[in-house]
Motif scaffolding. Structure first.
Motif, PDB file in Angstrom:
ATOM      1  N   UNK A  76      -0.025  17.232  -7.660  1.00  0.00           N
ATOM      2  CA  UNK A  76      -1.098  17.480  -8.613  1.00  0.00           C
ATOM      3  C   UNK A  76      -1.848  18.750  -8.210  1.00  0.00           C
ATOM      4  N   UNK A  77      -2.106  19.598  -9.182  1.00  0.00           N
ATOM      5  CA  UNK A  77      -2.747  20.890  -8.898  1.00  0.00           C
ATOM      6  C   UNK A  77      -4.253  20.674  -8.807  1.00  0.00           C
ATOM      7  N   UNK A  85      -3.746  24.745 -16.189  1.00  0.00           N
ATOM      8  CA  UNK A  85      -4.550  24.618 -14.974  1.00  0.00           C
ATOM      9  C   UNK A  85      -5.628  25.683 -14.961  1.00  0.00           C
ATOM     10  N   UNK A  86      -6.764  25.355 -14.378  1.00  0.00           N
ATOM     11  CA  UNK A  86      -7.839  26.323 -14.196  1.00  0.00           C
ATOM     12  C   UNK A  86      -7.727  27.014 -12.848  1.00  0.00           C
ATOM     13  N   UNK A  87      -6.819  26.525 -11.991  1.00  0.00           N
ATOM     14  CA  UNK A  87      -6.657  27.107 -10.662  1.00  0.00           C
ATOM     15  C   UNK A  87      -5.695  28.284 -10.711  1.00  0.00           C
ATOM     16  N   UNK A 115       0.836  -1.209   0.000  1.00  0.00           N
ATOM     17  CA  UNK A 115       0.000   0.000   0.000  1.00  0.00           C
ATOM     18  C   UNK A 115       0.866   1.254   0.000  1.00  0.00           C
ATOM     19  N   UNK A 116       0.606   2.133  -0.929  1.00  0.00           N
ATOM     20  CA  UNK A 116       1.347   3.380  -1.099  1.00  0.00           C
ATOM     21  C   UNK A 116       0.351   4.477  -1.419  1.00  0.00           C
ATOM     22  N   UNK A 117       0.867   5.674  -1.684  1.00  0.00           N
ATOM     23  CA  UNK A 117      -0.027   6.813  -1.949  1.00  0.00           C
ATOM     24  C   UNK A 117       0.335   7.430  -3.293  1.00  0.00           C
ATOM     25  N   UNK A 118      -0.646   7.548  -4.172  1.00  0.00           N
ATOM     26  CA  UNK A 118      -0.430   8.148  -5.490  1.00  0.00           C
ATOM     27  C   UNK A 118      -0.730   9.640  -5.398  1.00  0.00           C
ATOM     28  N   UNK A 119       0.310  10.457  -5.556  1.00  0.00           N
ATOM     29  CA  UNK A 119       0.153  11.895  -5.408  1.00  0.00           C
ATOM     30  C   UNK A 119      -0.330  12.567  -6.681  1.00  0.00           C
ATOM     31  N   UNK A 120      -0.103  11.956  -7.816  1.00  0.00           N
ATOM     32  CA  UNK A 120      -0.615  12.518  -9.065  1.00  0.00           C
ATOM     33  C   UNK A 120      -0.601  11.445 -10.127  1.00  0.00           C
ATOM     34  N   UNK A 121      -1.481  11.622 -11.120  1.00  0.00           N
ATOM     35  CA  UNK A 121      -1.535  10.696 -12.233  1.00  0.00           C
ATOM     36  C   UNK A 121      -2.822   9.900 -12.275  1.00  0.00           C
TER      37      UNK A 121
END
Length: 495
Positions: free
Chosen positions: A205-206, A234-236, A49-55
């Protein structure tokens, strides 16, 4: 077709692997001789188990509540043995690089340019012998070996991850080892070695507005980040406040202006601390943080600068009641040494509320199931209580991840014993496990005896003693909240 997968480890080392279309991440990692944690390969045990920060990715089948909960999946957790990327991804692996038997990569190239940007600042670029072998996430740094010495200095990439040559900024200090070399003896074509990429200060990830705060040559990682944001769009809104000590320190403003033309949502402010400056904006970056920049707290703040600047920004945010959703920082010295990277996300108030909510659920569950658990259920409950102790020694967590999983299984037991699916679903939405994963490390000192608290709860269930059970649950909650406060305090003092 293949995808670039960045594996970031707890000690700041990042390694990139190529993952073929349809290939499982764990398979690609082992094919690249990177031994990330994995065991069953079937989505059962949760070891990977890991954490996907973007993609983007697809997640195969897994055993819910054994390998991972549905709430964890919704939050971005993945099982690398079941994860098939659909784009480039950044995955946070919850071990240090030595456990995975990897180290920071070594790279060699030659100086392709030396640019005097002002009397106080210079930039230089390196053309690598093998550019394809270097991948990095915007914001990361490398350790450059100063030619002719055994000294290394840390510098963040100022170039984007797709640039043919890699670029860096540094301050022209009289005694700086690399600055002295570049100023006095360096020539285009000189050979240079460095290791990296390194660091946990990188663009995620934005998903919300961004506030970038740069101090001096701390602008470098933001130039790299802006290149990435410009490429992806990005829209942010993205706002950069760039502060320097004196007028000559203000460099690369033309590049910022170009990004402002390319990105409709990007704005920036420059300021100079020297009150005798000719620049219209005088003072420190904190003077120019406006309410719209922090978006009521729904903002990701990235800060790169010298330690006093990092501390000043933190004090400003706290004194003004600004609690950003995410706060990532990197400290560096004028001699080119990264002293600290980190992220401050969990707040004491949020942590206390989460643990109080857990207590309320558990007290409610106790009223429902007390006196209704059979001998086998009580024996299993005791086994779960004892299992948490295996991850604690001398008042510290020896295996924080193992403790979190064992602790979750223990506290979930009476909730599930109620047979109330709505209650269990609401309980699983609590952020207790996520907060613990961000705060609890082996260096955190536990408050109270958590394993004894767990065993006391089991004993109260065995005796059918509601008054004792209520007292133990309340006391245990206070111990847990105090331990979390200690961990949050350590993160803040380290920052």
């Amino acid at each position: 077709m293949s995808y670039q997968i960045a594996l970031t480890f707890e000690d700041g080392v990042t390694r990139f692997i190529e993952c073929n279309d349809g290939e499982i991440v764990s398979d690609a990692s082992y094919r690249s001789r990177i031994n990330i944690p994995v065991d069953c390969l079937d989505g059962v045990c949760g070891t990977c188990k890991s954490f996907c920060e973007s993609g983007a990715y697809e997640l195969g089948d897994y055993v819910i509540d054994e390998a991972m909960t549905e709430d964890e999946e919704a939050a971005g957790y993945v099982l690398t043995c079941q994860m098939t990327p659909q784009s480039d991804c950044v995955i946070r692996i919850p071990v240090t690089s030595d456990i995975a038997k990897v180290a920071a990569s070594a790279h060699v190239g030659e100086i392709s340019s030396i640019d005097w940007l002002s009397e106080t600042t210079l930039g230089f670029s390196i053309a690598l012998d093998s550019r394809d072998s270097l991948g990095f996430i915007p914001g990361q740094y490398v350790n450059v070996l100063v030619p002719g010495t055994d000294q290394t200095r840390s510098y963040s990439f100022s170039s984007g991850p797709r640039a043919s040559d890699v670029g860096f900024l540094l301050r022209n200090t009289p005694t700086g080892a690399l600055a002295t070399y570049l100023r006095d003896t360096a020539q285009v074509g000189d050979r240079v070695d460095f290791t990296g990429p390194l660091g946990s200060f990188y663009l995620r990830e934005v998903r919300r507005p961004l506030l970038f705060l740069a101090g001096g040559t701390g602008l470098a990682p933001f130039l790299s980040m802006l290149e990435k944001v410009s490429s992806n769009g990005t829209e942010n809104p993205v706002h950069l406040i760039y502060g320097v000590t004196s007028d000559p320190d203000l460099v690369k403003v033309d590049e910022l202006e170009e990004y402002a033309r390319q990105l409709p949502n990007f704005t920036f402010t420059c300021c100079v601390a020297d009150e005798s400056s000719t620049h219209p904006n005088k003072g420190y970056v904190t003077r120019y943080i406006e309410p719209e920049h922090v978006n009521g707290g729904d903002v990701d703040i990235y800060l790169c600068g010298p330690p006093p600047m990092v501390e000043a920004v933190r004090r400003h945010l706290e004194s003004n009641g600004i609690a950003p959703l995410n706060f990532y920082y990197e400290k560096f010295t004028s001699t080119g040494l990264v002293t600290e990277t980190g992220a401050i996300q969990v707040k004491v108030g949020d942590s206390d509320e989460a643990f109080d909510a857990r207590m309320a659920f558990e007290l409610g569950a106790a009223h429902i199931v007390l006196g209704r658990l059979g001998p086998e259920q009580l024996a299993e409950y005791r086994r779960l209580a004892e299992a948490t102790g295996a991850h604690i020694k001398d008042g510290h967590f020896v295996d924080p991840a193992g403790f979190r999983d064992a602790n979750t299984a223990f506290h979930m037991f009476p909730i599930e014993a109620t047979g109330n699916a709505t209650l269990a679903e609401a309980y699983q939405r609590l952020l207790v496990h996520e907060y613990m994963s961000q705060v609890l490390t082996p260096s955190v000192t536990l408050v109270g005896d958590i394993t004894k608290d767990h065993l006391d709860m089991v004993e109260a269930f065995e005796r059918g003693d509601m008054e004792r059970l209520r007292a133990v649950i309340v006391e245990h909650t206070e111990h847990a909240k105090a331990t979390m406060r200690a961990g949050i305090g350590m993160s803040e003092s380290a920052g």
